[in-house]
Design a protein around this motif. Structure first.
Motif, short mmCIF file in Angstrom:
data_model
loop_
_atom_site.label_atom_id
_atom_site.label_comp_id
_atom_site.label_asym_id
_atom_site.label_seq_id
_atom_site.Cartn_x
_atom_site.Cartn_y
_atom_site.Cartn_z
N LEU A 74 -6.47 6.73 -10.98
CA LEU A 74 -6.22 5.92 -9.79
C LEU A 74 -6.99 6.49 -8.62
O LEU A 74 -7.19 7.71 -8.52
N GLU A 79 -5.31 2.67 -4.07
CA GLU A 79 -4.77 1.84 -5.15
C GLU A 79 -3.25 1.82 -5.16
O GLU A 79 -2.65 0.83 -5.58
N SER A 138 -5.35 -3.98 -13.35
CA SER A 138 -6.01 -3.45 -12.15
C SER A 138 -6.73 -4.56 -11.40
O SER A 138 -6.77 -4.56 -10.16
#
Length: 479
Positions: A74, A79, A138
């Motif tokens: 990450l 994020e 994602s």
């Protein structure tokens, strides 16, 4: 006299800053991270607009954290904020279903849904489903936080969008200053320029891509009629810093992308029709394909490697004989073509390229940076890579995003009579064009650094077009 409540806020803020300063000085990273998360949680509950601005500020400074035990990586803290904003948006949709239908029905939004839907289908048929579903999830938090939430942030106030991107541009300028100082300490060496911007950006190509994207945006902001002289001066300073960083990035793809965007600006100013432009582009591509053998032969005779000299560095763009970067790019493309030939419809699965491309490599294109370990990255193309991973239908959804964004961006510019709308729509379109051109040679939309501004530009074009269509609606442009 200050009230007790004000004193509590002041003392609490000072303690917050003091604790985090000590933690940073003693290299205790968890304290500032937890502190930032606490601030973000407060903003998500009470001030979502400020949370969006915070996301724009921290994204250029975010760093990659990977854990091999759980096989996850990450970019922190960006994020984490994106995930939180995505969950907040989905909860709000489930609670009151307050998404505007005119935005949901817009062709750009429909193209995004088609893109995500087909990617989900290919996750099911993927060679490595776990990798593909992680990749797809994602994408969800990138798009929801940077497209739908930006639309929610802007509402009818384009000033919010301007502030949002100025936050990113200012933070990016700070990164450029830090990088330039570090670069100056080693004599502006061209080879060191490939990694000197880490840990903020992985390499000079991603760094150059985001700088090329922001140069048209900041330039457009300077010409907005509602911007004060002081703000224009500040934007001019930011633009100057970005231009210095852009040159020192030594990213040939970024240089070409900005030149290409400037060429499109000339086409727009000459009022050449969009259909004519597409026809000319199709003719150029057809000619390249027809004379590809001769062109590749000429390129193979170029032995100019990348250099610190500007002219020589540009000449090295067409060197496919000795320049390791160029030859490795051909290796990735050739491998992708082999993958496409074997699975043309569904592809190998989103995000799987780096794990499956090794057997498709040709020794003819091996270089000192070639790897068979599955750690060499993606296909170096926003078009060839998705085609290998999600098939020709996946490529069609990507091209749909390109065409719809360009069409509605340019259409809004040509039809609107409001100067602010014209400047913003043209700036957003030119910024996207820099990435569309850059995307022929590199692939960065699997990172937060490029996804945030990229999908944010889509949001702006969508809102501008919807607002233009609703002529009878009164709204403030920059209030």
């Amino acid at each position: 006299m200050l009230k007790n409540r004000n004193w509590i806020v002041i003392v609490g803020s000072l303690l917050f800053v003091l604790v985090n300063t000590v933690a940073i000085a003693r290299e205790i990273p968890y304290v500032p991270i937890l502190s930032l998360l606490a601030v973000a949680a407060y903003l998500l509950v009470f001030r979502v607009d400020l949370a969006m601005y915070l996301l724009a500020i921290v994204t250029p400074f975010s760093f990659q954290l990977e854990d091999e035990k759980i096989n996850i990586g990450l970019s922190l803290p960006a994020e984490l904020l994106m995930i939180a904003l995505t969950l907040l948006f989905l909860c709000r949709v489930c609670y009151d279903l307050s998404i505007r239908r005119d935005l949901l029905k817009h062709p750009i939004t429909i193209a995004i849904f088609a893109y995500l839907l087909w990617m989900f289908i290919t996750c099911i048929t993927s060679e490595i489903p776990v990798v593909s579903f992680k990749f797809w999830i994602s994408k969800i938090w990138f798009i929801v936080s940077s497209y739908f939430m930006v639309i929610h942030l802007m509402d009818n106030k384009l000033g919010n969008w301007v502030r949002y991107f100025v936050c990113y541009a200012a933070a990016l300028a700070c990164v450029v200053v830090i990088t330039t100082v570090k670069h100056a300490m080693v004599g502006f060496d061209e080879h060191i320029a490939h990694w000197i911007m880490s840990p903020y950006y992985n390499d000079h190509t991603a760094y150059g891509a985001v700088l090329a994207l922001f140069i048209p945006i900041v330039t457009g902001f300077i010409f907005l009629p509602e911007i004060s002289r002081k703000a224009k001066l500040l934007l001019g300073v930011i633009l100057g810093i970005l231009l210095v960083g852009f040159y020192l990035s030594f990213s040939r793809a970024a240089w070409l992308s900005l030149v290409g965007a400037m060429g499109i600006w000339v086409v727009v100013k000459l009022r050449i029709r969009f259909t004519w432009f597409i026809s000319i582009l199709a003719i150029v591509v057809a000619l390249f394909m027809a004379f590809s053998t001769e062109i590749l032969y000429t390129m193979s005779r170029n032995s100019q490697d990348s250099s610190g000299n500007f002219v020589e560095h540009l000449q090295s763009i067409s060197n496919i004989s000795t320049d390791a970067s160029n030859v490795e790019r051909l290796n990735r493309w050739n491998s992708a073509f082999g993958m496409i030939e074997e699975r043309p419809i569904l592809g190998w699965g989103p995000g799987t390229y780096q794990f499956v491309y090794a057997p498709f490599q040709n020794s003819q294109y091996h270089t000192i940076i070639t790897t068979n370990l599955g750690d060499g990255g993606n296909a170096h193309s926003e078009y060839i890579g998705p085609c290998a991973e999600t098939g020709f239908v996946g490529l069609a959804t990507v091209l749909a995003l390109v065409i719809t964004s360009l069409y509605y961006g340019l259409m809004t510019y040509r039809l609107s009579r409001n100067r602010t709308v014209r400047i913003l729509s043209l700036s957003a379109t030119l910024a996207l064009i820099t990435y569309f051109i850059h995307g022929t040679m590199n692939h960065f939309l699997d990172t937060d650094k490029l996804s945030l501004p990229f999908w944010g530009l889509f949001a702006l074009i969508t809102v501008l077009n919807v607002m233009y269509v609703q002529k009878d609606r009164e709204w403030n442009y920059l209030t």
